[in-house]
Design an enzyme around this catalytic site. Structure first.
Site, PDB file in Angstrom:
ATOM      1  N   GLU A   1       0.826  -1.210   0.000  1.00  0.00           N
ATOM      2  CA  GLU A   1       0.000   0.000   0.000  1.00  0.00           C
ATOM      3  C   GLU A   1       0.862   1.263   0.000  1.00  0.00           C
ATOM      4  O   GLU A   1       0.559   2.230  -0.718  1.00  0.00           O
ATOM      5  CB  GLU A   1      -0.949  -0.006   1.198  1.00  0.00           C
ATOM      6  CG  GLU A   1      -2.070  -1.034   1.063  1.00  0.00           C
ATOM      7  CD  GLU A   1      -3.028  -1.018   2.248  1.00  0.00           C
ATOM      8  OE1 GLU A   1      -2.829  -0.196   3.171  1.00  0.00           O
ATOM      9  OE2 GLU A   1      -3.971  -1.828   2.260  1.00  0.00           O
TER      10      GLU A   1
ATOM     11  N   HIS B   1     -10.062   1.957   0.084  1.00  0.00           N
ATOM     12  CA  HIS B   1     -10.636   1.210   1.206  1.00  0.00           C
ATOM     13  C   HIS B   1     -12.158   1.137   1.143  1.00  0.00           C
ATOM     14  O   HIS B   1     -12.775   0.468   1.976  1.00  0.00           O
ATOM     15  CB  HIS B   1     -10.199   1.836   2.540  1.00  0.00           C
ATOM     16  CG  HIS B   1      -8.779   1.528   2.914  1.00  0.00           C
ATOM     17  ND1 HIS B   1      -7.707   2.123   2.293  1.00  0.00           N
ATOM     18  CD2 HIS B   1      -8.252   0.674   3.826  1.00  0.00           C
ATOM     19  CE1 HIS B   1      -6.584   1.656   2.820  1.00  0.00           C
ATOM     20  NE2 HIS B   1      -6.888   0.790   3.744  1.00  0.00           N
TER      21      HIS B   1
END
Length: 300
Positions: free
Chosen positions: A152, A186
Site C-alpha cells: 500500500e 478502502h
C-alpha cells in the site's frame, strides 16, 4: 490531469487485483494467500505512470535512469537509524493513551500471573505475549503487518506522490490529494461488510465512512513523512505500527483506566505529537541520511 489519471490507474489495478478471485471471505487463509499474491503483482505495475512521466534528462544512461527511479520511489537504503526511529517515536506519541492501555493489559494478562516462578518462566510469558500481540504465526498477521503496509505504501505513496510532484503539484496539494486515492481504495470494504460479514447497509456505510476518514487523515501524515524523509521505509514502518495498534479502543480505555485518566493520556499524546511534528519531520533532519537529492523539486 495526467497525474490524476495515473493515480487512478494505480488505484484501480491495486483494488481490482483483490477481486479477480472468487471464493471465501477476506480472512480465510486461501483468500489471504491469493490477495497477497495479487497485490504484489499489482505493485509491480503501479509505477508505470511514474516511469512514463520521468524527465528525458534522467534517461541519458541506464545507470542514471535506474538511480533516478530508485530515489523517486524512496527505495535508496538509508545510512542512519533516525529515518526509522524518529517517525516511529512521533507516531507513538499520538498513540500514547492506547499504548499505555495495551501495556497495562499485557502486564495484567501475562506478567502479573507469572508470580515468582522464575526468570525463565517469566521470559516465556513475555515471548507468548509478544507472539500473541504480533500475530506472527497467522496469515492475518503477515497481511496486516507486512504485506499490506509494504504494497500500500509503495503504490499509494511512492508511486503517486512523486508523480504528482513531477506534474507540478505543490507539497500541500500532494499531501492532501494522494491520500484520497488511498481512502478510496478502502471503500471496497463496503462490499465485504454487507455481503460477507452481514452488516446492515446503513451500518456498513457508517463503518466504511469512518475508515475512509481515518485512512485519509493518516495518509496526509504518511505522505508528508515520505516527502520529508525521502524514504519509503518510514511510512511503511509507521503504517505497520498503526495496523498493529488498530483504532484506539477508547471505550475499553475509559473502563480500565477511568474516563478522566484515559482522556488526559489521549490529550497529552496529541499535544506531544503536535509539538514534535515540526522538529521530527523537518527535511533538514534527514539530509545526512542520503546527502543531496538528485530529484530536485520532488522531496522537501
Amino acid at each position: 490531469m495526467h497525474a490524476v489519471l495515473g493515480c487512478l490507474f494505480s488505484t484501480v489495478i491495486y483494488v481490482g487485483s483483490l477481486y479477480i478471485w472468487r471464493g471465501p471471505p477476506r480472512d480465510h487463509p486461501v483468500t489471504i494467500k491469493r490477495r497477497m499474491l495479487s497485490v504484489t503483482i499489482a505493485s509491480t505495475l503501479a509505477w508505470i505512470p511514474l516511469l512514463l512521466t520521468l524527465p528525458s534528462g534522467s534517461k541519458t544512461s541506464l545507470f542514471s535512469f535506474q538511480a533516478h527511479l530508485v530515489e523517486l520511489l524512496g527505495l535508496r537504503p538509508p545510512c542512519c537509524l533516525k529515518i526509522v526511529t524518529y517517525p516511529l517515536f512521533l507516531t507513538a506519541t499520538f498513540f500514547l493513551g492506547p499504548i499505555i492501555f495495551f501495556l497495562l493489559m499485557w502486564y495484567k494478562t501475562y506478567i502479573a500471573k507469572s508470580g515468582m516462578k522464575g526468570l525463565g518462566t517469566w521470559f516465556g510469558e513475555v515471548q507468548e505475549a509478544a507472539r500473541d500481540l504480533l500475530d506472527i504465526d497467522s496469515l492475518v498477521g503477515w497481511r496486516n503487518l507486512v504485506v499490506a503496509p509494504i504494497t500500500e505504501e509503495f503504490v499509494f505513496r511512492a508511486c503517486m506522490a512523486p508523480l504528482l510532484r513531477l506534474q507540478g503539484y505543490g507539497v500541500l496539494a500532494t499531501v492532501f490529494v494522494t491520500p484520497l486515492f488511498f481512502g478510496l481504495a478502502h471503500l471496497h470494504h463496503l462490499h465485504d461488510r454487507v455481503h460477507n460479514q452481514g452488516f446492515p447497509l446503513k451500518s456498513a456505510i457508517v463503518n466504511v465512512g469512518f475508515q475512509f476518514t481515518y485512512t485519509t487523515i493518516f495518509g496526509w501524515y504518511e505522505t508528508y513523512l515520505f516527502l520529508s524523509t525521502g524514504s519509503l521505509l518510514a511510512p511503511v514502518l509507521v503504517h505497520s505500527f498503526a495496523n498493529f495498534l488498530g483504532v484506539p479502543p477508547f471505550g475499553d480505555m475509559a473502563h480500565q483506566l477511568g474516563p478522566h485518566r484515559s482522556l488526559a493520556l489521549t490529550v497529552l499524546g496529541v499535544i506531544m505529537f503536535i509539538a514534535l511534528f515540526g522538529p521530527l519531520t523537518s527535511a533538514e533532519l534527514y539530509k545526512s541520511c542520503y546527502g543531496t537529492h538528485t530529484t530536485a523539486g520532488v522531496f522537501l
